[in-house]
Design a protein around this motif. Structure first.
Motif, PDB file in Angstrom:
ATOM      1  N   GLN A 187      -5.189   1.018  18.682  1.00  0.00           N
ATOM      2  CA  GLN A 187      -6.421   1.414  18.018  1.00  0.00           C
ATOM      3  C   GLN A 187      -6.239   1.411  16.491  1.00  0.00           C
ATOM      4  N   LYS A 188      -7.354   1.572  15.796  1.00  0.00           N
ATOM      5  CA  LYS A 188      -7.333   1.656  14.334  1.00  0.00           C
ATOM      6  C   LYS A 188      -7.084   3.100  13.910  1.00  0.00           C
ATOM      7  N   GLY A 189      -6.167   3.272  12.979  1.00  0.00           N
ATOM      8  CA  GLY A 189      -5.850   4.616  12.499  1.00  0.00           C
ATOM      9  C   GLY A 189      -5.982   4.707  10.987  1.00  0.00           C
ATOM     10  N   ILE A 190      -6.362   5.896  10.512  1.00  0.00           N
ATOM     11  CA  ILE A 190      -6.557   6.104   9.073  1.00  0.00           C
ATOM     12  C   ILE A 190      -5.909   7.422   8.651  1.00  0.00           C
ATOM     13  N   LEU A 191      -5.142   7.360   7.583  1.00  0.00           N
ATOM     14  CA  LEU A 191      -4.631   8.561   6.916  1.00  0.00           C
ATOM     15  C   LEU A 191      -5.303   8.630   5.540  1.00  0.00           C
ATOM     16  N   LEU A 192      -5.846   9.794   5.221  1.00  0.00           N
ATOM     17  CA  LEU A 192      -6.601   9.963   3.976  1.00  0.00           C
ATOM     18  C   LEU A 192      -5.936  11.013   3.097  1.00  0.00           C
ATOM     19  N   CYS A 193      -5.833  10.686   1.814  1.00  0.00           N
ATOM     20  CA  CYS A 193      -5.224  11.601   0.838  1.00  0.00           C
ATOM     21  C   CYS A 193      -6.202  11.752  -0.325  1.00  0.00           C
ATOM     22  N   GLU A 194      -6.715  12.976  -0.528  1.00  0.00           N
ATOM     23  CA  GLU A 194      -7.663  13.246  -1.601  1.00  0.00           C
ATOM     24  C   GLU A 194      -6.989  14.060  -2.697  1.00  0.00           C
ATOM     25  N   ALA A 195      -7.202  13.648  -3.940  1.00  0.00           N
ATOM     26  CA  ALA A 195      -6.562  14.336  -5.063  1.00  0.00           C
ATOM     27  C   ALA A 195      -7.498  14.396  -6.257  1.00  0.00           C
ATOM     28  N   SER A 196      -7.463  15.523  -6.945  1.00  0.00           N
ATOM     29  CA  SER A 196      -8.222  15.705  -8.182  1.00  0.00           C
ATOM     30  C   SER A 196      -7.256  15.627  -9.353  1.00  0.00           C
ATOM     31  N   ALA A 197      -7.640  14.866 -10.389  1.00  0.00           N
ATOM     32  CA  ALA A 197      -6.775  14.718 -11.558  1.00  0.00           C
ATOM     33  C   ALA A 197      -7.561  14.074 -12.689  1.00  0.00           C
ATOM     34  N   VAL A 198      -7.183  14.408 -13.929  1.00  0.00           N
ATOM     35  CA  VAL A 198      -7.723  13.744 -15.119  1.00  0.00           C
ATOM     36  C   VAL A 198      -6.549  13.474 -16.058  1.00  0.00           C
ATOM     37  N   PRO A 199      -6.281  12.198 -16.398  1.00  0.00           N
ATOM     38  CA  PRO A 199      -6.929  10.992 -15.886  1.00  0.00           C
ATOM     39  C   PRO A 199      -6.744  10.851 -14.378  1.00  0.00           C
ATOM     40  N   SER A 200      -7.519   9.957 -13.759  1.00  0.00           N
ATOM     41  CA  SER A 200      -7.458   9.776 -12.320  1.00  0.00           C
ATOM     42  C   SER A 200      -6.035   9.461 -11.870  1.00  0.00           C
ATOM     43  N   ALA A 201      -5.708   9.921 -10.671  1.00  0.00           N
ATOM     44  CA  ALA A 201      -4.355   9.767 -10.152  1.00  0.00           C
ATOM     45  C   ALA A 201      -4.099   8.344  -9.663  1.00  0.00           C
ATOM     46  N   ASN A 202      -2.843   7.926  -9.769  1.00  0.00           N
ATOM     47  CA  ASN A 202      -2.357   6.719  -9.114  1.00  0.00           C
ATOM     48  C   ASN A 202      -1.692   7.137  -7.808  1.00  0.00           C
ATOM     49  N   PHE A 203      -1.959   6.408  -6.740  1.00  0.00           N
ATOM     50  CA  PHE A 203      -1.461   6.797  -5.419  1.00  0.00           C
ATOM     51  C   PHE A 203      -0.389   5.829  -4.932  1.00  0.00           C
ATOM     52  N   GLN A 204       0.589   6.410  -4.223  1.00  0.00           N
ATOM     53  CA  GLN A 204       1.609   5.623  -3.538  1.00  0.00           C
ATOM     54  C   GLN A 204       1.849   6.247  -2.165  1.00  0.00           C
ATOM     55  N   TRP A 205       2.170   5.378  -1.197  1.00  0.00           N
ATOM     56  CA  TRP A 205       2.426   5.836   0.175  1.00  0.00           C
ATOM     57  C   TRP A 205       3.870   5.516   0.573  1.00  0.00           C
ATOM     58  N   TYR A 206       4.461   6.452   1.308  1.00  0.00           N
ATOM     59  CA  TYR A 206       5.824   6.270   1.819  1.00  0.00           C
ATOM     60  C   TYR A 206       5.850   6.634   3.296  1.00  0.00           C
ATOM     61  N   LYS A 207       6.657   5.868   4.056  1.00  0.00           N
ATOM     62  CA  LYS A 207       7.005   6.285   5.411  1.00  0.00           C
ATOM     63  C   LYS A 207       8.476   6.632   5.379  1.00  0.00           C
ATOM     64  N   ASP A 208       8.753   7.892   5.666  1.00  0.00           N
ATOM     65  CA  ASP A 208      10.090   8.434   5.444  1.00  0.00           C
ATOM     66  C   ASP A 208      10.431   8.199   3.970  1.00  0.00           C
ATOM     67  N   ASP A 209      11.447   7.394   3.651  1.00  0.00           N
ATOM     68  CA  ASP A 209      11.804   7.164   2.252  1.00  0.00           C
ATOM     69  C   ASP A 209      11.427   5.762   1.778  1.00  0.00           C
ATOM     70  N   LYS A 210      10.700   5.028   2.596  1.00  0.00           N
ATOM     71  CA  LYS A 210      10.379   3.652   2.265  1.00  0.00           C
ATOM     72  C   LYS A 210       8.945   3.547   1.774  1.00  0.00           C
ATOM     73  N   ARG A 211       8.791   2.937   0.598  1.00  0.00           N
ATOM     74  CA  ARG A 211       7.453   2.781   0.043  1.00  0.00           C
ATOM     75  C   ARG A 211       6.699   1.679   0.776  1.00  0.00           C
ATOM     76  N   LEU A 212       5.433   1.948   1.052  1.00  0.00           N
ATOM     77  CA  LEU A 212       4.577   0.974   1.712  1.00  0.00           C
ATOM     78  C   LEU A 212       3.894   0.116   0.648  1.00  0.00           C
ATOM     79  N   ALA A 213       4.029  -1.199   0.793  1.00  0.00           N
ATOM     80  CA  ALA A 213       3.481  -2.105  -0.208  1.00  0.00           C
ATOM     81  C   ALA A 213       2.068  -2.526   0.172  1.00  0.00           C
ATOM     82  N   GLU A 214       1.246  -2.750  -0.845  1.00  0.00           N
ATOM     83  CA  GLU A 214      -0.109  -3.255  -0.634  1.00  0.00           C
ATOM     84  C   GLU A 214      -0.030  -4.639   0.006  1.00  0.00           C
ATOM     85  N   GLY A 215      -0.834  -4.843   1.054  1.00  0.00           N
ATOM     86  CA  GLY A 215      -0.843  -6.137   1.734  1.00  0.00           C
ATOM     87  C   GLY A 215       0.197  -6.264   2.827  1.00  0.00           C
ATOM     88  N   GLN A 216       0.930  -5.173   3.094  1.00  0.00           N
ATOM     89  CA  GLN A 216       1.915  -5.213   4.177  1.00  0.00           C
ATOM     90  C   GLN A 216       1.212  -5.484   5.508  1.00  0.00           C
TER      91      GLN A 216
END
Length: 294
Positions: A187-216
């Motif tokens: 099935q399709k799954g979604i994890l959502l992360c909401e954050a408030s910040a000024v300037p706007s936040a930059n987001f990064q995702w990790y599984k355990d210690d490995k960074r998930l790359a865009e387009g993986q």
């Protein structure tokens, strides 16, 4: 704006003149002043009047109608008070400041009479005026105090004039929502992360210690100003586990962990622990210990 000075006369008058202080403006039909704004309106048997066009504050003062009759001279005096609508001549520029800093806003206005200056925070939570002075001082500003501040100058001559200053309060990211999600394999799954910040936040995702790359393969990371969405198009067993969202800007960073788990998995939302199938295993105790316990 023009202003007219009128003086009533009758047939006994032989000479008439208008003066400003001791200076003659008009004597009969003759103009004595050089100011082109001063003109003769009427010189009749009943009225002698002049007009000043484009009146300004320098025209304020006493004006005298001097009348000469056969018997004796008469004078009639009027004092011109010039009122000027308020005008904001100087105001602070928009400002960006880090949370906890001090802010000083200035609003200078002219007018006659002198205008009253007030500052107001344009915010749904703001009530009334926060300053009745040219200067607004904010010590230790908070993110709730960001927004537009309106300066109003009024003196009852005309409608108040207003100008606004935008105050941007910078602060490090704060993650407001990050929830674990249960999704069956395939099935399709979604994890959502909401954050408030000024300037706007930059987001990064990790599984355990490995960074998930865009387009993986099989994944999509969608970053917006206030949230990041990690989408699994076809969840597999290998996708289950602990994921960390990291939000950062120039002032700092923060992170939150969440779990993608399958049906029947038991997870602890407080510490991120999880186990598959809902089975709880106990270590086998020696028979002697079991006997003593029971």
């Amino acid at each position: 704006m023009a202003f007219a000075f009128r003086c009533s006369v009758d047939n006994r008058v032989t000479r008439v003149a208008w003066l400003n202080r001791s200076s003659i403006l008009y004597a009969g039909n003759d103009k004595w002043c050089l100011d082109p704004r001063v003109v003769l309106l009427a010189n009749t048997k009943t009225q002698y009047s002049i007009q000043i066009q484009d009146v300004d504050v320098y025209d304020e003062g006493p004006y005298t109608c001097s009348v000469q009759t056969d018997n004796h001279p008469k004078t009639s005096r009027v004092h011109l008070i010039v009122q000027v609508s308020p005008k904001i001549t100087e105001i602070s520029s928009d400002i960006s400041i880090n949370e906890g800093g001090n802010v000083s806003l200035t609003c200078i206005a002219t007018g006659r009479p002198d205008p009253t200056i007030t500052w107001r925070h344009i915010s749904p939570k703001a009530v009334g005026f926060i300053s009745e002075d040219e200067y607004l001082e904010i010590t230790g500003i908070t993110r709730e105090q960001s927004g537009e501040y309106e300066c109003s100058a009024s003196n009852d001559v005309a409608a108040p004039v207003v100008q606004r200053v935008k105050v941007t309060v910078n602060y490090p990211p704060y993650i407001s929502d990050a929830k674990s999600t249960g999704v069956p394999v395939g099935q399709k799954g979604i994890l959502l992360c909401e954050a408030s910040a000024v300037p706007s936040a930059n987001f990064q995702w990790y599984k355990d210690d490995k960074r998930l790359a865009e387009g993986q393969k099989g994944l999509k990371v969608e970053n917006k100003a206030f949230f990041s969405r990690l989408t699994f198009f076809n969840v597999s067993e290998q996708d289950y586990g602990n994921y960390t969202c990291v939000a950062s800007n120039q002032l700092g960073n923060t992170n939150a962990s969440m779990i993608l788990y399958g049906p029947g998995a038991v997870h602890d939302g407080n510490n991120g622990a999880w186990r598959q199938g809902g089975c709880v295993w106990l270590l086998a105790l020696p028979l002697a210990q079991l006997t003593r316990q029971f």
